[in-house]
Write a protein that holds these residues in place. Structure first.
Motif, PDB file in Angstrom:
ATOM      1  N   VAL A   1       0.839  -1.200   0.000  1.00 21.86           N
ATOM      2  CA  VAL A   1       0.000   0.000   0.000  1.00 21.86           C
ATOM      3  C   VAL A   1       0.871   1.245   0.000  1.00 21.86           C
ATOM      4  CG1 VAL A   1      -1.727   1.342   1.273  1.00 21.86           C
ATOM      5  CG2 VAL A   1      -1.895  -1.151   1.191  1.00 21.86           C
ATOM      6  N   GLU A   2       0.566   2.171  -0.908  1.00 24.11           N
ATOM      7  CA  GLU A   2       1.189   3.483  -0.924  1.00 24.11           C
ATOM      8  C   GLU A   2       0.112   4.538  -0.734  1.00 24.11           C
ATOM      9  OE1 GLU A   2       4.020   4.476  -3.901  1.00 24.11           O
ATOM     10  OE2 GLU A   2       4.710   2.404  -4.196  1.00 24.11           O
ATOM     11  N   LEU A   3       0.341   5.467   0.199  1.00 22.14           N
ATOM     12  CA  LEU A   3      -0.619   6.538   0.472  1.00 22.14           C
ATOM     13  C   LEU A   3      -0.168   7.803  -0.249  1.00 22.14           C
ATOM     14  CD1 LEU A   3      -1.174   5.949   4.296  1.00 22.14           C
ATOM     15  CD2 LEU A   3      -2.501   5.059   2.374  1.00 22.14           C
ATOM     16  N   VAL A   4      -0.977   8.242  -1.218  1.00 23.74           N
ATOM     17  CA  VAL A   4      -0.600   9.370  -2.076  1.00 23.74           C
ATOM     18  C   VAL A   4      -1.829  10.254  -2.318  1.00 23.74           C
ATOM     19  CG1 VAL A   4       0.279  10.081  -4.330  1.00 23.74           C
ATOM     20  CG2 VAL A   4       1.161   7.997  -3.254  1.00 23.74           C
ATOM     21  N   GLY A   5      -1.670  11.564  -2.140  1.00 17.67           N
ATOM     22  CA  GLY A   5      -2.725  12.507  -2.517  1.00 17.67           C
ATOM     23  C   GLY A   5      -3.787  12.690  -1.457  1.00 17.67           C
ATOM     24  N   GLN A   6      -4.586  13.737  -1.664  1.00 16.44           N
ATOM     25  CA  GLN A   6      -5.640  14.079  -0.719  1.00 16.44           C
ATOM     26  C   GLN A   6      -6.989  13.463  -1.086  1.00 16.44           C
ATOM     27  OE1 GLN A   6      -4.914  15.732   2.134  1.00 16.44           O
ATOM     28  NE2 GLN A   6      -2.812  15.555   1.370  1.00 16.44           N
ATOM     29  N   ASP A   7      -7.116  12.967  -2.312  1.00 17.38           N
ATOM     30  CA  ASP A   7      -8.387  12.387  -2.721  1.00 17.38           C
ATOM     31  C   ASP A   7      -8.149  11.283  -3.746  1.00 17.38           C
ATOM     32  OD1 ASP A   7      -7.838  13.686  -5.161  1.00 17.38           O
ATOM     33  OD2 ASP A   7      -9.132  15.382  -4.684  1.00 17.38           O
ATOM     34  N   PHE A   8      -9.256  10.682  -4.185  1.00 17.14           N
ATOM     35  CA  PHE A   8      -9.172   9.556  -5.114  1.00 17.14           C
ATOM     36  C   PHE A   8      -8.519   9.946  -6.433  1.00 17.14           C
ATOM     37  CE2 PHE A   8     -11.162   7.225  -8.650  1.00 17.14           C
ATOM     38  CZ  PHE A   8     -10.750   5.941  -8.340  1.00 17.14           C
ATOM     39  N   GLN A   9      -8.838  11.133  -6.932  1.00 13.84           N
ATOM     40  CA  GLN A   9      -8.303  11.535  -8.236  1.00 13.84           C
ATOM     41  C   GLN A   9      -6.778  11.645  -8.205  1.00 13.84           C
ATOM     42  OE1 GLN A   9     -10.004  11.571 -10.945  1.00 13.84           O
ATOM     43  NE2 GLN A   9     -12.027  11.356 -10.028  1.00 13.84           N
ATOM     44  N   GLU A  10      -6.218  12.185  -7.129  1.00 15.76           N
ATOM     45  CA  GLU A  10      -4.772  12.291  -7.020  1.00 15.76           C
ATOM     46  C   GLU A  10      -4.132  10.905  -6.907  1.00 15.76           C
ATOM     47  OE1 GLU A  10      -3.352  15.031  -4.079  1.00 15.76           O
ATOM     48  OE2 GLU A  10      -4.805  16.568  -4.634  1.00 15.76           O
ATOM     49  N   ALA A  11      -4.768  10.025  -6.154  1.00 17.26           N
ATOM     50  CA  ALA A  11      -4.265   8.651  -6.047  1.00 17.26           C
ATOM     51  C   ALA A  11      -4.318   7.959  -7.410  1.00 17.26           C
ATOM     52  CB  ALA A  11      -5.093   7.875  -5.019  1.00 17.26           C
ATOM     53  N   MET A  12      -5.387   8.207  -8.151  1.00 16.77           N
ATOM     54  CA  MET A  12      -5.547   7.622  -9.477  1.00 16.77           C
ATOM     55  C   MET A  12      -4.435   8.064 -10.427  1.00 16.77           C
ATOM     56  SD  MET A  12      -7.400   5.938 -11.759  1.00 16.77           S
ATOM     57  CE  MET A  12      -9.147   5.868 -11.337  1.00 16.77           C
ATOM     58  N   GLU A  13      -4.139   9.357 -10.458  1.00 13.46           N
ATOM     59  CA  GLU A  13      -3.096   9.876 -11.347  1.00 13.46           C
ATOM     60  C   GLU A  13      -1.744   9.232 -11.042  1.00 13.46           C
ATOM     61  OE1 GLU A  13      -3.190  14.090 -10.907  1.00 13.46           O
ATOM     62  OE2 GLU A  13      -5.228  14.281 -11.735  1.00 13.46           O
ATOM     63  N   TYR A  14      -1.434   9.103  -9.762  1.00 18.64           N
ATOM     64  CA  TYR A  14      -0.170   8.494  -9.379  1.00 18.64           C
ATOM     65  C   TYR A  14      -0.126   7.022  -9.791  1.00 18.64           C
ATOM     66  CZ  TYR A  14       3.683   6.762  -6.516  1.00 18.64           C
ATOM     67  OH  TYR A  14       4.849   6.166  -6.100  1.00 18.64           O
ATOM     68  N   ALA A  15      -1.212   6.308  -9.545  1.00 17.06           N
ATOM     69  CA  ALA A  15      -1.251   4.871  -9.864  1.00 17.06           C
ATOM     70  C   ALA A  15      -1.095   4.639 -11.361  1.00 17.06           C
ATOM     71  CB  ALA A  15      -2.557   4.262  -9.368  1.00 17.06           C
ATOM     72  N   GLN A  16      -1.730   5.478 -12.172  1.00 20.36           N
ATOM     73  CA  GLN A  16      -1.610   5.319 -13.622  1.00 20.36           C
ATOM     74  C   GLN A  16      -0.182   5.613 -14.094  1.00 20.36           C
ATOM     75  OE1 GLN A  16      -4.899   7.944 -14.677  1.00 20.36           O
ATOM     76  NE2 GLN A  16      -6.156   6.188 -15.290  1.00 20.36           N
ATOM     77  N   SER A  17       0.460   6.610 -13.495  1.00 22.60           N
ATOM     78  CA  SER A  17       1.858   6.901 -13.830  1.00 22.60           C
ATOM     79  C   SER A  17       2.762   5.749 -13.412  1.00 22.60           C
ATOM     80  CB  SER A  17       2.314   8.192 -13.129  1.00 22.60           C
ATOM     81  OG  SER A  17       1.575   9.295 -13.586  1.00 22.60           O
ATOM     82  N   TYR A  18       2.495   5.199 -12.243  1.00 27.62           N
ATOM     83  CA  TYR A  18       3.267   4.064 -11.729  1.00 27.62           C
ATOM     84  C   TYR A  18       3.146   2.873 -12.680  1.00 27.62           C
ATOM     85  CZ  TYR A  18       4.702   0.322  -8.482  1.00 27.62           C
ATOM     86  OH  TYR A  18       5.325  -0.749  -7.897  1.00 27.62           O
ATOM     87  N   ALA A  19       1.928   2.609 -13.136  1.00 28.52           N
ATOM     88  CA  ALA A  19       1.711   1.469 -14.038  1.00 28.52           C
ATOM     89  C   ALA A  19       2.495   1.638 -15.332  1.00 28.52           C
ATOM     90  CB  ALA A  19       0.216   1.320 -14.336  1.00 28.52           C
TER      91      ALA A  19
END
Length: 418
Positions: A127-145
């Motif tokens: 688990v990685e905790l990133v961003g203040q909301d779902f959209q910020e977490a989503m952007e990071y996860a897509q970049s990571y992928a």
């Protein structure tokens, strides 16, 4: 998935059937029960059957779509997955990947409930905790992928995810073939898209109603504009449906198969959580309670119908439960906050406390407020928090204090009006 004609939606009932064939292992996805609620039925003059998907493994429907997606990808050679989630999708992906022998990394917003973070790790994910909301977490996860060249598992914008969630629609129909209306919470729209696709085939006369939290509602505007609308920020206690947007895939399916979409407030959701605790003896999260909030709202008429609200998740953080209970009990008048002006002389607190006690209420807290600009020298406020049996009981206490000459202010009512 089979090839579609240009005029067909992106998933069909055949895809949901294929997903059901993938989900035959009861240790991954189990068939959840349906229970009749006579108490809710009496409140809305209908036959109410609760679909208890909050009793699913991981406490949510999300494992259905995640396993349908991941098992197919593993068969095709994938061995690592990444996803973004506020909590429930996280656990579904973690469990599905682990059961398929694959690795998973889940990106969650920093404010995600600790219970969901711990559970996700418990199912085998990093688990990685990133961003203040779902959209910020989503952007990071897509970049990571993209950077790590691993498979991204979207929470709702994926035909295999939608088809997997649609297996719930098959169960709901088989459990209650004569159902007139089903009520389904909407976050990103994957759940209702799959269920509506299934029911449109199995029981086209059944009305499919979606419900969104007022602070995260996007469907009406998306339908009006003909394209997905994304909110800059969301504000709701129902974190499971706080995605702040839908996708082109889910918008298309909602427009094609969903009959009606309503919105509910956080107060309505909190009251529904408490009602389900009291009447149905079920602990559900805000997203799940949204369906019951819609059932009880004035926006939806189910008089004389057979209706099935979907309780889609049970991952309610205990801190949130405490917040919800206080809010709901305050809304009912069972927690009463009064500010009473007094002459600040010895014995006044005892006198007022005695009046409250004579009316069978329990004082939880009391404090003196003396440093208030509007008070004259020698005056003070006593601020009480009181347990009552409800609004009538609360009103009788206020009336008794006023009849003894005290100026009484209902702090709850003032806060509500403001």
């Amino acid at each position: 998935m089979s090839e579609l004609r240009d005029d067909e939606p992106l998933i069909r009932y055949a895809d949901v059937e294929e997903a059901a064939e993938q989900l035959t292992d009861e240790t991954v996805v189990k068939r959840t029960p349906v229970e009749r609620s006579t108490s809710l039925g009496e409140l809305v003059d209908a036959e109410v059957y609760l679909k208890m998907e909050h009793l699913q493994w991981t406490g949510s429907f999300k494992t259905r779509g995640a396993y349908n997606k991941i098992s197919r990808a593993v068969d095709a050679g994938a061995d690592e997955f990444v996803a973004a989630s506020a909590g429930n999708h996280a656990q579904g992906v973690a469990l599905a990947a682990t059961r398929c022998g694959a690795d998973s990394t889940i990106v969650m917003p920093k404010h995600a409930p600790q219970a969901k973070i711990d559970a996700t790790r418990g199912y085998g994910a990093t688990v990685e905790l990133v961003g203040q909301d779902f959209q910020e977490a989503m952007e990071y996860a897509q970049s990571y992928a993209a950077e790590q060249d691993v498979e991204f598992v979207h929470a709702y914008d994926d035909p295999h995810i939608v088809a997997g969630q649609g297996t719930l629609g098959i169960e709901m129909y088989e459990d209650c073939p004569d159902v007139d209306t089903v009520i389904v919470p909407i976050g990103g729209g994957g759940l209702i898209s799959g269920i509506a696709t299934a029911l449109n085939h199995l029981s086209p006369e059944t009305r499919v109603v979606g419900v969104q939290a007022e602070g995260a509602a996007t469907v009406h505007e998306s339908l009006d504009k003909g394209l997905p609308v994304t909110l800059d920020e969301v504000d709701t206690i129902a974190d499971g449906i706080a995605t702040g947007g839908i996708s082109e895939l889910t918008l298309n399916l909602i427009e094609t198969h969903v009959d009606e979409v309503v919105t509910v407030t956080d107060t309505q959701i909190a009251n529904a959580i408490l009602l389900l605790l009291e009447r149905a003896k079920q602990v559900v999260e805000g997203a799940a309670a949204a369906s019951v909030a819609a059932l009880l709202s004035e926006e939806l008429d189910v008089h004389g119908e057979t209706v099935m609200p979907l309780l889609c998740g049970g991952n309610l953080d205990m801190t949130m439960l405490q917040t919800v209970l206080i809010h709901a009990l305050t809304e009912r008048g069972q927690i009463l906050r009064l500010r009473v002006k007094i002459n600040d002389i010895p014995g006044k607190m005892n006198v007022i406390s005695g009046i409250i006690a004579e009316h069978g209420a329990n004082i939880q807290t009391v404090r003196h407020d003396r440093a208030v600009e509007e008070l004259e020298v020698g005056e003070a406020y006593l601020v009480f928090q009181i347990e009552t049996s409800g609004a009538e009981h609360a009103a009788s206490i206020i009336e008794a204090l006023e009849s003894e000459g005290y100026a009484v202010e209902d702090v709850n009512q003032k806060t509500t009006n403001n």
